[in-house]
Design an enzyme around this catalytic site. Sequence first.
Site, mmCIF file in Angstrom:
data_model
loop_
_atom_site.group_PDB
_atom_site.id
_atom_site.type_symbol
_atom_site.label_atom_id
_atom_site.label_comp_id
_atom_site.label_asym_id
_atom_site.label_seq_id
_atom_site.Cartn_x
_atom_site.Cartn_y
_atom_site.Cartn_z
ATOM 1 N N ASN A 1 -18.288 0.725 -6.916
ATOM 2 C CA ASN A 1 -19.581 0.903 -5.962
ATOM 3 C C ASN A 1 -19.693 0.174 -4.647
ATOM 4 O O ASN A 1 -19.391 -1.076 -4.928
ATOM 5 C CB ASN A 1 -20.579 0.560 -7.253
ATOM 6 C CG ASN A 1 -21.939 1.298 -6.488
ATOM 7 O OD1 ASN A 1 -21.949 2.144 -5.797
ATOM 8 N ND2 ASN A 1 -23.177 0.487 -6.627
ATOM 9 N N ASP B 1 0.899 -1.285 0.001
ATOM 10 C CA ASP B 1 -0.042 0.090 -0.166
ATOM 11 C C ASP B 1 0.801 1.264 0.057
ATOM 12 O O ASP B 1 0.515 2.334 -0.727
ATOM 13 C CB ASP B 1 -1.003 0.074 1.034
ATOM 14 C CG ASP B 1 -1.701 1.187 1.383
ATOM 15 O OD1 ASP B 1 -2.623 1.262 0.557
ATOM 16 O OD2 ASP B 1 -1.218 2.133 1.910
ATOM 17 N N TYR C 1 -7.984 -3.853 -3.188
ATOM 18 C CA TYR C 1 -8.522 -2.214 -2.938
ATOM 19 C C TYR C 1 -9.860 -2.614 -3.621
ATOM 20 O O TYR C 1 -10.969 -2.223 -3.115
ATOM 21 C CB TYR C 1 -7.941 -1.441 -3.589
ATOM 22 C CG TYR C 1 -6.772 -0.814 -3.245
ATOM 23 C CD1 TYR C 1 -6.164 -1.002 -1.960
ATOM 24 C CD2 TYR C 1 -5.751 -0.400 -3.892
ATOM 25 C CE1 TYR C 1 -5.141 -0.492 -1.422
ATOM 26 C CE2 TYR C 1 -4.451 0.106 -3.402
ATOM 27 C CZ TYR C 1 -4.047 0.081 -2.313
ATOM 28 O OH TYR C 1 -2.768 0.448 -1.669
ATOM 29 N N ASN D 1 -11.921 -6.077 -13.741
ATOM 30 C CA ASN D 1 -12.881 -6.851 -14.354
ATOM 31 C C ASN D 1 -12.355 -8.013 -15.201
ATOM 32 O O ASN D 1 -12.935 -9.212 -15.184
ATOM 33 C CB ASN D 1 -14.032 -5.773 -14.889
ATOM 34 C CG ASN D 1 -15.033 -5.339 -13.982
ATOM 35 O OD1 ASN D 1 -15.151 -5.889 -12.798
ATOM 36 N ND2 ASN D 1 -15.542 -4.247 -14.543
ATOM 37 N N SER E 1 -16.825 0.675 -16.815
ATOM 38 C CA SER E 1 -16.116 -0.488 -15.964
ATOM 39 C C SER E 1 -15.597 -1.376 -17.170
ATOM 40 O O SER E 1 -14.814 -2.379 -16.602
ATOM 41 C CB SER E 1 -17.257 -1.240 -15.207
ATOM 42 O OG SER E 1 -18.472 -1.306 -16.018
ATOM 43 N N LYS F 1 -22.532 6.586 -24.760
ATOM 44 C CA LYS F 1 -21.215 7.357 -24.433
ATOM 45 C C LYS F 1 -20.833 7.980 -25.764
ATOM 46 O O LYS F 1 -20.016 9.032 -25.451
ATOM 47 C CB LYS F 1 -20.204 6.365 -23.734
ATOM 48 C CG LYS F 1 -20.685 5.981 -22.290
ATOM 49 C CD LYS F 1 -19.651 5.047 -21.628
ATOM 50 C CE LYS F 1 -20.236 4.326 -20.138
ATOM 51 N NZ LYS F 1 -19.901 5.354 -19.169
ATOM 52 N N ASP G 1 -27.206 16.636 -15.227
ATOM 53 C CA ASP G 1 -27.908 15.533 -15.649
ATOM 54 C C ASP G 1 -28.753 16.204 -16.818
ATOM 55 O O ASP G 1 -29.057 17.436 -16.465
ATOM 56 C CB ASP G 1 -28.487 14.809 -14.793
ATOM 57 C CG ASP G 1 -29.073 13.525 -15.074
ATOM 58 O OD1 ASP G 1 -28.445 12.523 -14.773
ATOM 59 O OD2 ASP G 1 -30.048 13.309 -15.522
ATOM 60 N N HIS H 1 -12.065 4.684 -13.294
ATOM 61 C CA HIS H 1 -13.325 3.889 -12.919
ATOM 62 C C HIS H 1 -13.502 3.611 -11.609
ATOM 63 O O HIS H 1 -12.352 3.217 -10.879
ATOM 64 C CB HIS H 1 -12.769 2.519 -13.607
ATOM 65 C CG HIS H 1 -13.889 1.288 -13.187
ATOM 66 N ND1 HIS H 1 -13.646 -0.092 -13.170
ATOM 67 C CD2 HIS H 1 -15.182 1.314 -12.859
ATOM 68 C CE1 HIS H 1 -14.458 -0.842 -12.666
ATOM 69 N NE2 HIS H 1 -15.492 -0.041 -12.564
ATOM 70 N N VAL I 1 -24.906 5.812 -18.241
ATOM 71 C CA VAL I 1 -25.158 4.463 -18.476
ATOM 72 C C VAL I 1 -24.190 3.913 -19.252
ATOM 73 O O VAL I 1 -23.482 4.312 -20.187
ATOM 74 C CB VAL I 1 -26.673 4.191 -19.294
ATOM 75 C CG1 VAL I 1 -26.562 4.734 -20.627
ATOM 76 C CG2 VAL I 1 -26.899 2.679 -19.268
#
Length: 715
Positions: free
Chosen positions: A453, A296, A659, A500, A429, A407, A343, A450, A401
């Site tokens: 959540n 770390d 993490y 991911n 993501s 995007k 938004d 990224h 989204v």
Amino acid sequence: MFSKSTLSLIELPNHFIELRFDRKNESVNKFDQRCLTELKEACHELTQNSAVKGLVVTSAKPTFVVGADITEFGELFSHPPEKIEQEFLTINREVFNALEDLPFPTVAAINGIALGGGLEVALACDFRVMSESAKIGLPETSLGIIPGFGGTVRLARVIGPESAISWITTGLQNNASKALAIGAVDTIASNDLLKPAIEFLENANSGALAWRDVRAKKQSPYDLSASELNTLFDNAAKFVQTKFSGHYPAPMAAVNSMRKSILLDRTEAIKVEARYFAQMAKTETSKQLINVFLGDQQVMKHAKNLAKTETKIEQAGVIGAGIMGGGIAYQSAYTGTPIVMKDIQQNGIDLGISEATKLLDGLETKGKITADKKQHVLDKITPTLNYQEINAVDIVVEAVVENPKVKHAVLPEVESQVKETAIVASNTSTISIDYLAQPLARPENFLGMHFFNPVHKMPLVEVIRGTQTSESAVAKTVGYALAMKKKPVVVKDCPGFLVNRVLFPYLGAFMQMVHEGVDFIQIDKAMESFGWPMGPAYLCDVIGMDTTVHAANVLADGFPDRMKYDFTTAAEHLLKNECLGQKNGHGFYHYEKDERGKITKQHKQEIKTLLSSITESEKNVDEKTIAERLMVVFCLEAVRCLEENIVERPVDLDMAMIYGLGFPQFRGGPIRYIETLGISEFVALADKFGEFGNMYKVTDTLREMANDGSKHFYQ
């Protein structure tokens, strides 16, 4: 009078002395061999001076003492336990006991942080004055060890064994009001700690304070009957067994050490502590937790050095409110960077503000912030339905989204509204940064940022470098992540990026086992036993089945040889049947709120019935095999990411998995895990499962390492 590289003795009026920790050319004080030697010499010097009537221990740094120098543990812990035990007995006798045995009263003036050895040196003093903003604690169990400078002995006698057990086993930091209420310190002061510390010395010398009695209490057996001892420590053992898995032996070792030492005098009690300390120092858990601590530090130091090369982000923006956008806005505002939240619909703005307000309400309810602080944070969030407020920001994070077409439409529009030097970052993501950059006029200012959540809880931020991303954009974004109190890891663009990409082969192996007929509940239990915070079925429910399937499809398109499956996965089948997981209360598990409003997880038989149409006949597999199959594919994909330079260093990869995914810290990360197994042993394990497809296929480089007898990825 006495001046060394880490501390000095300074004469004060009335024959008092100040022992001031002030490590030269460094920002903090810490106990390494040099400091311990100099403290020993200072205590000897003080003992020889018959004119001294009192000592105040202070720090010239913004903190008191942050603890031991962890970088020295590797060499020390390589020795046999008998030598480690003897080393700490010597340190205690010659340094901390020597301080405690000085022939005059002593006071510690605790400013800032006093952790581990920092608190232990304060406990060796007769009295403790603490600043209002200071924090104290004994966090050694988070490193897989127990306090070794007398902490289990002195703290148990100062605040009582029950409170000491709680402090030591949890390793938490404690604020001044809690420390005073429990008796860990004697008074709280504002900025000037020297004045009240000297008052303690004056009162001790006048006889108003019985300092010898205070000292004797720390050095004597604790007044506890045998029945009280058994009840207290039996309950403590149950608490530790419930709170900590068997993978973390240090909290129980701390309980056992205190149980055996609480009725002994100081000399014998410290022998017990040293013995347990040495035992914990030799565990694999301690080794890996120390690796994580040092890892770390390496990752954060690297990020800070990178951020120093560019100017600070002063104003941020987020496009797309809602839960994710609101979370980003909250985190930015709470940590001090004003942010515009845009938004296209008012209900999106309302949801984003509601998310930030909910998080702040929680902090206020817990007493962690005041109403004024809450409003101050909210004032740093500027909600808007148009782009007028966005044109002055230094960075804007797109959080709409997760759809490439959406995007592609939003990003060029955002780019046209911000200043030319502004960074545009996508909180994607899975979607390729190079693909998203295609319609942009300034791809050098574009990258991925990224967040995971929930944003306020998850420490990792992947900073994703596209082919055309400039070094300046990367450095500024890393700086912004650091300002948000996040841990940024820079990765190269590829399907799924780093986290991911490594996660989804693991989930794919899980889906494959479910398809074969293995019970998903059994798989979850096996992986929780391995050390994961949750099993893969539960994780899919938390992520959401729609998001899980979408990401799996992206990875399958990117790596079809090993991530595309010739069967309908359980996640796809659940999604088809509108089982989204926690999003709608139905997934692999069923979710309901209890009377306290907490979501509870339950299993219902109809889910197994639903999945039976896409699975083979029931198959029994032992927990060890389940863990091996899932971890082999996880670790192999991690190795591929290293070989392809998706991430620069093994430490970055290991820390990103800890993490971002909650990889078991006591295993050190996937690369450390391979090293612990042995590279050749890991390759043999992967080969054993080769029949299950290409996801188990070992890379040529890894096989060469195994054949060459290589033992380490880390240099």
